[in-house]
Scaffold this motif. Sequence first.
Motif, PDB file in Angstrom:
ATOM      1  N   TRP A  86       6.289 -18.241  34.000  1.00 26.47           N
ATOM      2  CA  TRP A  86       5.993 -17.904  35.396  1.00 26.47           C
ATOM      3  C   TRP A  86       4.673 -17.135  35.465  1.00 26.47           C
ATOM      4  O   TRP A  86       4.418 -16.247  34.662  1.00 26.47           O
ATOM      5  N   MET A  87       3.852 -17.461  36.426  1.00 27.85           N
ATOM      6  CA  MET A  87       2.587 -16.758  36.604  1.00 27.85           C
ATOM      7  C   MET A  87       2.849 -15.383  37.215  1.00 27.85           C
ATOM      8  O   MET A  87       3.346 -15.285  38.343  1.00 27.85           O
ATOM      9  N   THR A  88       2.550 -14.333  36.491  1.00 28.70           N
ATOM     10  CA  THR A  88       2.845 -12.966  36.942  1.00 28.70           C
ATOM     11  C   THR A  88       1.608 -12.262  37.465  1.00 28.70           C
ATOM     12  O   THR A  88       1.516 -11.037  37.410  1.00 28.70           O
ATOM     13  N   MET A  89       0.655 -12.983  37.983  1.00 32.62           N
ATOM     14  CA  MET A  89      -0.540 -12.392  38.571  1.00 32.62           C
ATOM     15  C   MET A  89      -0.747 -12.960  39.976  1.00 32.62           C
ATOM     16  O   MET A  89      -0.355 -14.086  40.271  1.00 32.62           O
ATOM     17  N   GLY A  90      -1.340 -12.135  40.826  1.00 30.72           N
ATOM     18  CA  GLY A  90      -1.615 -12.582  42.182  1.00 30.72           C
ATOM     19  C   GLY A  90      -0.464 -12.325  43.136  1.00 30.72           C
ATOM     20  O   GLY A  90       0.548 -11.709  42.793  1.00 30.72           O
ATOM     21  N   LYS A  91      -0.586 -12.808  44.363  1.00 33.48           N
ATOM     22  CA  LYS A  91       0.418 -12.541  45.394  1.00 33.48           C
ATOM     23  C   LYS A  91       1.748 -13.216  45.111  1.00 33.48           C
ATOM     24  O   LYS A  91       2.790 -12.743  45.553  1.00 33.48           O
ATOM     25  N   LEU A  92       1.729 -14.318  44.417  1.00 40.08           N
ATOM     26  CA  LEU A  92       2.952 -15.073  44.167  1.00 40.08           C
ATOM     27  C   LEU A  92       3.589 -14.703  42.832  1.00 40.08           C
ATOM     28  O   LEU A  92       4.311 -15.514  42.234  1.00 40.08           O
ATOM     29  N   ALA A  93       3.345 -13.487  42.345  1.00 34.85           N
ATOM     30  CA  ALA A  93       3.857 -13.093  41.034  1.00 34.85           C
ATOM     31  C   ALA A  93       5.361 -12.873  41.032  1.00 34.85           C
ATOM     32  O   ALA A  93       6.018 -13.095  40.012  1.00 34.85           O
TER      33      ALA A  93
ATOM     34  N   THR B 211      -3.515  -7.579  49.907  1.00 32.83           N
ATOM     35  CA  THR B 211      -4.708  -7.220  49.152  1.00 32.83           C
ATOM     36  C   THR B 211      -5.326  -5.955  49.726  1.00 32.83           C
ATOM     37  O   THR B 211      -5.506  -5.826  50.940  1.00 32.83           O
ATOM     38  N   LEU B 212      -5.654  -5.009  48.873  1.00 37.97           N
ATOM     39  CA  LEU B 212      -6.291  -3.769  49.305  1.00 37.97           C
ATOM     40  C   LEU B 212      -7.706  -4.077  49.821  1.00 37.97           C
ATOM     41  O   LEU B 212      -8.406  -4.938  49.274  1.00 37.97           O
ATOM     42  N   GLN B 213      -8.107  -3.354  50.844  1.00 29.95           N
ATOM     43  CA  GLN B 213      -9.332  -3.691  51.552  1.00 29.95           C
ATOM     44  C   GLN B 213     -10.583  -3.495  50.689  1.00 29.95           C
ATOM     45  O   GLN B 213     -11.473  -4.351  50.671  1.00 29.95           O
ATOM     46  N   HIS B 214     -10.650  -2.404  49.930  1.00 26.49           N
ATOM     47  CA  HIS B 214     -11.883  -2.072  49.217  1.00 26.49           C
ATOM     48  C   HIS B 214     -11.871  -2.567  47.764  1.00 26.49           C
ATOM     49  O   HIS B 214     -12.870  -3.097  47.274  1.00 26.49           O
ATOM     50  N   SER B 215     -10.751  -2.396  47.057  1.00 26.32           N
ATOM     51  CA  SER B 215     -10.715  -2.807  45.652  1.00 26.32           C
ATOM     52  C   SER B 215     -10.416  -4.288  45.485  1.00 26.32           C
ATOM     53  O   SER B 215     -10.624  -4.845  44.406  1.00 26.32           O
ATOM     54  N   ARG B 216      -9.910  -4.920  46.535  1.00 25.68           N
ATOM     55  CA  ARG B 216      -9.565  -6.338  46.508  1.00 25.68           C
ATOM     56  C   ARG B 216      -8.512  -6.651  45.452  1.00 25.68           C
ATOM     57  O   ARG B 216      -8.466  -7.733  44.870  1.00 25.68           O
ATOM     58  N   LYS B 217      -7.613  -5.692  45.232  1.00 20.36           N
ATOM     59  CA  LYS B 217      -6.529  -5.892  44.278  1.00 20.36           C
ATOM     60  C   LYS B 217      -5.221  -6.119  45.023  1.00 20.36           C
ATOM     61  O   LYS B 217      -5.003  -5.574  46.099  1.00 20.36           O
ATOM     62  N   THR B 218      -4.348  -6.915  44.423  1.00 20.51           N
ATOM     63  CA  THR B 218      -3.047  -7.207  45.016  1.00 20.51           C
ATOM     64  C   THR B 218      -2.104  -6.035  44.772  1.00 20.51           C
ATOM     65  O   THR B 218      -2.036  -5.502  43.654  1.00 20.51           O
ATOM     66  N   THR B 219      -1.376  -5.634  45.795  1.00 15.75           N
ATOM     67  CA  THR B 219      -0.401  -4.553  45.673  1.00 15.75           C
ATOM     68  C   THR B 219       0.934  -4.994  46.253  1.00 15.75           C
ATOM     69  O   THR B 219       0.986  -5.771  47.215  1.00 15.75           O
ATOM     70  N   PHE B 220       1.984  -4.512  45.633  1.00 16.04           N
ATOM     71  CA  PHE B 220       3.344  -4.823  46.092  1.00 16.04           C
ATOM     72  C   PHE B 220       3.988  -3.602  46.733  1.00 16.04           C
ATOM     73  O   PHE B 220       5.199  -3.479  46.783  1.00 16.04           O
ATOM     74  N   PHE B 221       3.161  -2.697  47.226  1.00 20.86           N
ATOM     75  CA  PHE B 221       3.678  -1.503  47.882  1.00 20.86           C
ATOM     76  C   PHE B 221       4.462  -1.892  49.137  1.00 20.86           C
ATOM     77  O   PHE B 221       4.051  -2.753  49.913  1.00 20.86           O
ATOM     78  N   ASP B 222       5.591  -1.256  49.327  1.00 22.17           N
ATOM     79  CA  ASP B 222       6.438  -1.434  50.519  1.00 22.17           C
ATOM     80  C   ASP B 222       7.043  -2.841  50.609  1.00 22.17           C
ATOM     81  O   ASP B 222       7.335  -3.333  51.688  1.00 22.17           O
ATOM     82  N   CYS B 223       7.239  -3.463  49.467  1.00 20.31           N
ATOM     83  CA  CYS B 223       7.935  -4.762  49.465  1.00 20.31           C
ATOM     84  C   CYS B 223       9.423  -4.616  49.160  1.00 20.31           C
ATOM     85  O   CYS B 223      10.156  -5.595  49.185  1.00 20.31           O
ATOM     86  N   HIS B 224       9.857  -3.414  48.888  1.00 20.60           N
ATOM     87  CA  HIS B 224      11.233  -3.215  48.421  1.00 20.60           C
ATOM     88  C   HIS B 224      12.195  -2.866  49.549  1.00 20.60           C
ATOM     89  O   HIS B 224      13.400  -2.957  49.379  1.00 20.60           O
ATOM     90  N   ARG B 225      11.687  -2.455  50.705  1.00 26.12           N
ATOM     91  CA  ARG B 225      12.606  -2.004  51.772  1.00 26.12           C
ATOM     92  C   ARG B 225      13.469  -3.132  52.308  1.00 26.12           C
ATOM     93  O   ARG B 225      14.557  -2.893  52.835  1.00 26.12           O
ATOM     94  N   GLN B 226      13.012  -4.361  52.196  1.00 20.88           N
ATOM     95  CA  GLN B 226      13.793  -5.469  52.726  1.00 20.88           C
ATOM     96  C   GLN B 226      15.078  -5.706  51.924  1.00 20.88           C
ATOM     97  O   GLN B 226      15.977  -6.405  52.400  1.00 20.88           O
ATOM     98  N   PHE B 227      15.187  -5.133  50.749  1.00 23.92           N
ATOM     99  CA  PHE B 227      16.391  -5.287  49.934  1.00 23.92           C
ATOM    100  C   PHE B 227      17.430  -4.204  50.242  1.00 23.92           C
ATOM    101  O   PHE B 227      18.529  -4.245  49.694  1.00 23.92           O
TER     102      PHE B 227
ATOM    103  N   THR C 171       6.557 -13.666  49.886  1.00 23.84           N
ATOM    104  CA  THR C 171       6.221 -12.316  49.456  1.00 23.84           C
ATOM    105  C   THR C 171       5.504 -11.540  50.566  1.00 23.84           C
ATOM    106  O   THR C 171       4.824 -12.115  51.416  1.00 23.84           O
ATOM    107  N   LYS C 172       5.652 -10.219  50.512  1.00 18.58           N
ATOM    108  CA  LYS C 172       4.970  -9.340  51.453  1.00 18.58           C
ATOM    109  C   LYS C 172       3.833  -8.572  50.760  1.00 18.58           C
ATOM    110  O   LYS C 172       3.344  -7.569  51.286  1.00 18.58           O
ATOM    111  N   ALA C 173       3.421  -9.039  49.604  1.00 17.16           N
ATOM    112  CA  ALA C 173       2.283  -8.422  48.918  1.00 17.16           C
ATOM    113  C   ALA C 173       1.015  -8.621  49.737  1.00 17.16           C
ATOM    114  O   ALA C 173       0.874  -9.606  50.466  1.00 17.16           O
TER     115      ALA C 173
END
Length: 515
Positions: A447-454, A466-482, A462-464
């Motif tokens: 399984w590809m573990t990089m990017g939004k579809l990790a 991209t951060l505005q300045h660093s352009r990195k993918t973050t999974f912050f605040d994706c856990h509340r739906q569980f 997914t609710k991942a």
Amino acid sequence: MEIPEHRKWMVNRMGPDQRRVTDEYMAGVFEVAQFAWAQEKFKKEGKLRCPCKICKCKKHQLVGDVMGHLCMKGFMDGYYYWTNHGEKRPPIPPVVSNNYYKCSGVREDFNDFEQMVMDVAGPSLGTYIEQQTDECGDQIREDPNPEAKIFFDMLKAAQAPLYNGCENYSELSAAIQALSIKSDFNISETCFNQWMDFMGKALPNDNRMPENFYRAKKSVEKLGLGCIKIHCCPNGCMIYYFPDDKNLRSCKICGEDRYKSVIRNGKVREVPLKKMWYFPLIPRFQRLYSSMQTASQMSWHRENIRDPCYLSHPSDGEAWKHFDERYPKFSMDPRNVRLGLCADGFASFDQTGRTYSCWPIILTPYNLPPWMCMRREFLFLTIIIPGPSNPKGKIDVYMQPLIDDLKLLWNSGVMTYDVSLQQNFIMKACLLWTINDFPAYGMLSGWMTMGKLACPICMENTKAFTLQHSRKTTFFDCHRQFLPFDHCYRRNKNSFRKRKDETTLPPQRLTNEEI
């Protein structure tokens, strides 16, 4: 353990008022220190092992410190014979029993090398140990078959002294000790051969010291502690493992050469560009059932009754129970092995060295109780994948020998002798869990573990972001739906993402058929 009559003072440390140490205990502590200090070994070192309840003979202390510890903390449990300080245990009368150690019934009565031989002997051990006489000598009622003869030869080598009158080393223990020193200090083969030649001449004429490196390896070969070296493509495309591939001289995928030519001792030799190490798995599992210490514990998960309200062993978990319901024939025999596989890379050089990542594959049997299955001797190193970089998506190429053994253990099983029950059975095994971090999970599962579809659960939902300045993918605040739908965190607009609550349900898990 029953307390010897002359050592009962060891458990009577404090007087009736519980304020001072008794005179009898003080005299006993002085006796221990005096006895240990009289041994030649401790005279050279200048320190003693501290047998108090805290140190438990793991730390070396000065004599005064040892006596102080014993007075303040007392002896560790069961240390009624000072075996770590030069005292020998009194002989134990033979116990007539049909167990693995029929000669005496006590594993500890054998030295370390005899125990190692017995644990390695395999299925033939329990069958033919019964043919020995009560004196446990070399006399047997009938000629052993070839498998049994291997065991008796190893046991004889483990017991035979290095030379007449030698009490500290046997032929086998001397060979193992010499090979261990060569490995620890990286001694060359030429140096090792000259050293062994010198030792052989220095010892009495009837000594059994191995003549050279070749003889030392041959003397311990039957213990089954070796490994299989398999040549690999430098690019990780294939391994020269299957019969049709063993004679190839180049990779059939990328065409990379298998060997390189080097000059050694004035001769041109062909050396493989890359190779991996595989430690056969099946003999190790059979070894678990050839030892009374482990064979009787391999059914612990079924026989031990535990509180259902607590998760104290993997067999208490839902995954184990679901597997038992799905495969009732496998779970019918509690001796069938459940396994966990761990894979991760580590840098074999320090920070000042070159970048090099080596990948070990470790298997552990979860049939054993918790205090055993996590011990080092039950974490079976099966594969060492060489570097310098991680294998990435080609890790399955290196795992082919292990996969073949696991398929054999799952489909047909192997005949194994259970020495605790004195019977043969077909041992099977299954792989229940893999233990790794998220990048290694991607390598093992594909399984590809990089990017939004990790995330393998959320996937395209997914609710991942991209951060505005660093352009990195973050999974912050994706856990509340569980969380449960009425959970207070779902309505919290300040502690998580600003001015945003959570009203969606978690994504639905796919079935095996859908995947």
